[in-house]
Design an enzyme around this catalytic site. Structure first.
Site, PDB file in Angstrom:
ATOM      1  N   LYS A  30       0.834  -1.207   0.000  1.00 52.33           N
ATOM      2  CA  LYS A  30       0.000   0.000   0.000  1.00 52.33           C
ATOM      3  C   LYS A  30       0.871   1.260   0.000  1.00 52.33           C
ATOM      4  O   LYS A  30       0.666   2.171  -0.798  1.00 52.33           O
ATOM      5  CB  LYS A  30      -0.889   0.009   1.242  1.00 52.33           C
ATOM      6  CG  LYS A  30      -1.558   1.347   1.527  1.00 52.33           C
ATOM      7  CD  LYS A  30      -2.428   1.354   2.760  1.00 52.33           C
ATOM      8  CE  LYS A  30      -1.683   1.596   4.020  1.00 52.33           C
ATOM      9  NZ  LYS A  30      -1.423   3.017   4.315  1.00 52.33           N
ATOM     10  N   ASN A  31       1.854   1.309   0.910  1.00 55.10           N
ATOM     11  CA  ASN A  31       2.601   2.550   1.074  1.00 55.10           C
ATOM     12  C   ASN A  31       3.581   2.806  -0.051  1.00 55.10           C
ATOM     13  O   ASN A  31       3.981   3.948  -0.278  1.00 55.10           O
ATOM     14  CB  ASN A  31       3.282   2.582   2.440  1.00 55.10           C
ATOM     15  CG  ASN A  31       2.232   2.709   3.562  1.00 55.10           C
ATOM     16  OD1 ASN A  31       1.072   3.058   3.288  1.00 55.10           O
ATOM     17  ND2 ASN A  31       2.615   2.400   4.776  1.00 55.10           N
ATOM     18  N   ARG A  39      -4.027  10.322   3.995  1.00 58.45           N
ATOM     19  CA  ARG A  39      -2.829  11.083   4.360  1.00 58.45           C
ATOM     20  C   ARG A  39      -1.926  11.283   3.155  1.00 58.45           C
ATOM     21  O   ARG A  39      -1.393  12.347   2.921  1.00 58.45           O
ATOM     22  CB  ARG A  39      -2.082  10.287   5.440  1.00 58.45           C
ATOM     23  CG  ARG A  39      -0.730  10.826   5.802  1.00 58.45           C
ATOM     24  CD  ARG A  39      -0.822  11.744   6.956  1.00 58.45           C
ATOM     25  NE  ARG A  39       0.443  12.352   7.280  1.00 58.45           N
ATOM     26  CZ  ARG A  39       0.518  13.572   7.797  1.00 58.45           C
ATOM     27  NH1 ARG A  39      -0.570  14.263   8.012  1.00 58.45           N
ATOM     28  NH2 ARG A  39       1.679  14.096   8.106  1.00 58.45           N
ATOM     29  N   CYS A  65      -5.485   8.285   8.963  1.00 59.07           N
ATOM     30  CA  CYS A  65      -5.607   7.767  10.337  1.00 59.07           C
ATOM     31  C   CYS A  65      -5.159   8.840  11.336  1.00 59.07           C
ATOM     32  O   CYS A  65      -4.120   9.453  11.159  1.00 59.07           O
ATOM     33  CB  CYS A  65      -4.713   6.545  10.536  1.00 59.07           C
ATOM     34  SG  CYS A  65      -5.311   5.085   9.717  1.00 59.07           S
ATOM     35  N   ARG A 117       0.159  15.148  13.051  1.00 64.34           N
ATOM     36  CA  ARG A 117       0.942  14.678  11.896  1.00 64.34           C
ATOM     37  C   ARG A 117       1.400  15.900  11.125  1.00 64.34           C
ATOM     38  O   ARG A 117       0.855  16.277  10.111  1.00 64.34           O
ATOM     39  CB  ARG A 117       0.106  13.711  11.058  1.00 64.34           C
ATOM     40  CG  ARG A 117      -0.257  12.450  11.827  1.00 64.34           C
ATOM     41  CD  ARG A 117      -0.980  11.399  11.024  1.00 64.34           C
ATOM     42  NE  ARG A 117      -0.076  10.637  10.157  1.00 64.34           N
ATOM     43  CZ  ARG A 117      -0.481   9.558   9.475  1.00 64.34           C
ATOM     44  NH1 ARG A 117      -1.730   9.191   9.537  1.00 64.34           N
ATOM     45  NH2 ARG A 117       0.373   8.888   8.706  1.00 64.34           N
ATOM     46  N   PRO A 118       2.453  16.569  11.659  1.00 66.34           N
ATOM     47  CA  PRO A 118       2.942  17.809  11.045  1.00 66.34           C
ATOM     48  C   PRO A 118       3.546  17.558   9.664  1.00 66.34           C
ATOM     49  O   PRO A 118       3.859  16.408   9.315  1.00 66.34           O
ATOM     50  CB  PRO A 118       4.018  18.281  12.019  1.00 66.34           C
ATOM     51  CG  PRO A 118       4.466  17.053  12.722  1.00 66.34           C
ATOM     52  CD  PRO A 118       3.265  16.150  12.797  1.00 66.34           C
ATOM     53  N   ASP A 170       6.049  19.880   8.586  1.00 69.76           N
ATOM     54  CA  ASP A 170       7.130  20.880   8.560  1.00 69.76           C
ATOM     55  C   ASP A 170       8.352  20.411   7.783  1.00 69.76           C
ATOM     56  O   ASP A 170       9.012  21.199   7.096  1.00 69.76           O
ATOM     57  CB  ASP A 170       7.530  21.266   9.989  1.00 69.76           C
ATOM     58  CG  ASP A 170       7.954  20.060  10.815  1.00 69.76           C
ATOM     59  OD1 ASP A 170       7.154  19.108  10.926  1.00 69.76           O
ATOM     60  OD2 ASP A 170       9.094  20.048  11.293  1.00 69.76           O
ATOM     61  N   ASP A 179       3.840   0.286  12.312  1.00 71.19           N
ATOM     62  CA  ASP A 179       2.611  -0.233  11.693  1.00 71.19           C
ATOM     63  C   ASP A 179       2.350  -1.688  12.043  1.00 71.19           C
ATOM     64  O   ASP A 179       1.324  -2.237  11.655  1.00 71.19           O
ATOM     65  CB  ASP A 179       2.672  -0.081  10.163  1.00 71.19           C
ATOM     66  CG  ASP A 179       2.656   1.374   9.751  1.00 71.19           C
ATOM     67  OD1 ASP A 179       3.006   1.662   8.590  1.00 71.19           O
ATOM     68  OD2 ASP A 179       2.323   2.234  10.591  1.00 71.19           O
ATOM     69  N   ARG A 210      -9.135   0.120   3.943  1.00 65.60           N
ATOM     70  CA  ARG A 210      -8.207   1.100   3.365  1.00 65.60           C
ATOM     71  C   ARG A 210      -6.876   0.465   3.005  1.00 65.60           C
ATOM     72  O   ARG A 210      -6.185   0.915   2.099  1.00 65.60           O
ATOM     73  CB  ARG A 210      -7.950   2.228   4.378  1.00 65.60           C
ATOM     74  CG  ARG A 210      -9.076   3.222   4.539  1.00 65.60           C
ATOM     75  CD  ARG A 210      -8.605   4.373   5.376  1.00 65.60           C
ATOM     76  NE  ARG A 210      -7.281   4.764   4.936  1.00 65.60           N
ATOM     77  CZ  ARG A 210      -6.345   5.242   5.743  1.00 65.60           C
ATOM     78  NH1 ARG A 210      -6.602   5.391   7.027  1.00 65.60           N
ATOM     79  NH2 ARG A 210      -5.173   5.580   5.289  1.00 65.60           N
TER      80      ARG A 210
END
Ligand code: EPZ
Length: 430
Positions: free
Chosen positions: A22-23, A94, A118, A123-124, A126, A307, A399
């Protein structure tokens, strides 16, 4: 509304084939728009909703997306005509923020609403912004949370990541692939999907070196062409099935994997008393006794993946003795513990530590999936528990896990997806 119904207590046995990662897919799909050509992507987990939302977003900006077969798509980016992606597209996941780096690389401009996904704590972004600005982009976030990035010209530059960030590493790689000159990302993420993205970009004619180490060098190129590429297997899905085999004291051959990608998971399973046999493209997990306790600290790859934290907590909930999981990535990774407690688990959360006191057995109960990996955890718990477990909010599970009911069912699990009418609420009467 849908839910899973599981009658647990049966050891999982047999074979399961793992889907594409997935990622990796979520990083590679946006990368396709960096070329004005056609990219064919194979071994894609097409039916998971995150991938479906990504394909919808591609069409939203004018790309053509053709389904070739159940795990292959073709993306035609010749007619991509917009660098604007609104919140109704980005709120679903995300990884929608990867379109910032890809559109910046394609057009030198991107207006993308902040992402959803999620809730694992703050969840910055920057570090993403730091990278875009290092490449010469001007970045503003307006009060409707639109990230607006524009650059007359993207110029390669050194970027040191203050935090090891998968997302920032991906986004900078995407933007830098078409920037003029050399970009060096230091303290880069080393996950298998970072290497997969680099290999995809290079198959399009990019010049990315060092992926998989903490220094990645990207020499920008004028144009990228189309390609045909097959995504790596999903090491987290594989790890989920490995832990499910151990938690149910089963014997499962997990196929279409790269064993090296699961080294940390394998090591911890062996520490817990499981037997793990490695083959070229498969691993076999067997467990014939109660798990032993062990301690885990989640870390960026090649450390133990965050994860896999909730899934492994289920196994440790059944172990002899007390185990400790230290979560170093997400502040809100512990939502699964409330659901496992309903099934008889004994877990105390103190800050970023979960103290897990092993119990003899878990018992089925009505629970819900709070996020993707918390959902995977309650599925494993339901399979290992005695009695009936009903899991609500399974959209989180859909998902990231392709054909999860079929895959567990083929291993002997009694698991069904049932459709239930929404509870009638008198207030609904319009
Ligand atoms: C990716 O999220 C994965 N998602 C997550 O998997 C995974 O948990 C995470 O990497 C860590 O491995 C995708 O690949 C789509 P990060 P990402 O940027 O990129 C901090 C799943 O279940 N940080 O590596 O959002 C951040 O707060 C999902 O498949 C900053 O401080 O994670 C976190 O503490 C859940 N500033 C740490 O870095 C930034 O600009 C790691 O985050 C970015 C991140």
């Amino acid at each position: 509304m849908e839910k899973f119904v599981i009658n647990g207590g049966t050891p999982l046995t047999g074979e399961v084939t793992i889907s594409g990662a997935k990622n990796a897919a979520l990083a590679i799909i946006p990368a396709a728009i960096l070329s004005r050509d056609v990219c064919r992507i194979e071994n894609l987990p097409v039916s998971i909703s995150d991938v479906s939302f990504m394909m919808k977003t591609l069409r939203h900006i004018g790309a053509g997306v053709k389904l070739i077969d159940k795990n292959t798509i073709e993306i035609d980016s010749r007619h991509v005509n917009s660098y604007v992606i609104s919140h109704d597209m980005t709120k679903h996941l995300r990884a929608s923020y990867y379109f910032i780096g890809a559109l910046l690389g394609r057009f030198g401009r991107a207006r993308v609403a902040m992402p959803g996904g999620c809730y694992l704590g703050p969840r910055p972004i920057d570090q993403h912004i730091k990278g875009f600005e290092a490449l010469g982009a001007n970045v503003t976030i307006d009060d409707s949370a639109i990230v607006d990035t524009s650059a007359n010209k993207l110029t390669g530059s050194p970027v040191y990541l203050d935090v090891v960030s998968v997302g920032a590493t991906v986004n900078i790689m995407l933007a830098a692939s078409r920037a003029e000159g050399l970009t060096v990302i230091e303290n880069a993420a080393k996950e298998p999907h970072i290497v997969d993205l680099a290999n995809f970009l290079n198959s399009m004619g990019a010049d990315v070196r060092g992926a998989g180490t903490d220094v990645i060098k990207i020499r920008g190129v004028e144009n990228l062409h189309g390609c045909t590429y097959s995504i790596i297997p999903d090491q987290i899905e594989a790890g989920t099935f490995m832990v499910a085999a151990a938690a149910t004291r089963g014997d499962v051959l997990i196929k279409n994997v790269i064993p090296k990608h699961m080294d940390s998971i394998t090591t911890k399973l062996i520490e817990c008393g499981a037997t793990v046999e490695e083959f070229d493209e498969a691993v076999r997990v067997t467990m014939d006794s109660r798990p032993k306790k062990c301690n885990i600290k989640t870390m960026p790859h090649p450390g133990f993946p965050t994860d896999m934290h909730p899934q492994f907590a289920v196994l440790l909930s059944l172990a002899e003795g007390t185990s400790i999981i230290s979560e170093s990535i997400w502040s809100n990774r512990f939502r699964y513990t409330e659901q496992l407690a309903r099934m008889g688990a004994d877990i105390n959360v103190d800050g970023q530590l979960a103290m897990i006191h092993g119990v003899d057995h878990l018992k089925g109960a009505p629970v819900k999936a709070d996020d993707l990996r918390a959902g995977a955890a309650v599925v494993i718990a339901g399979l290992a528990a005695s009695g009936r477990t009903e899991i609500e909010d399974i959209l989180h599970i859909d998902r990231g896990y392709e054909n999860v009911v079929e895959k567990f069912g083929n291993l002997g699990a009694d698991i069904r997806r049932v459709y239930c009418v929404e509870p009638f609420n008198i207030g609904d009467v319009g």
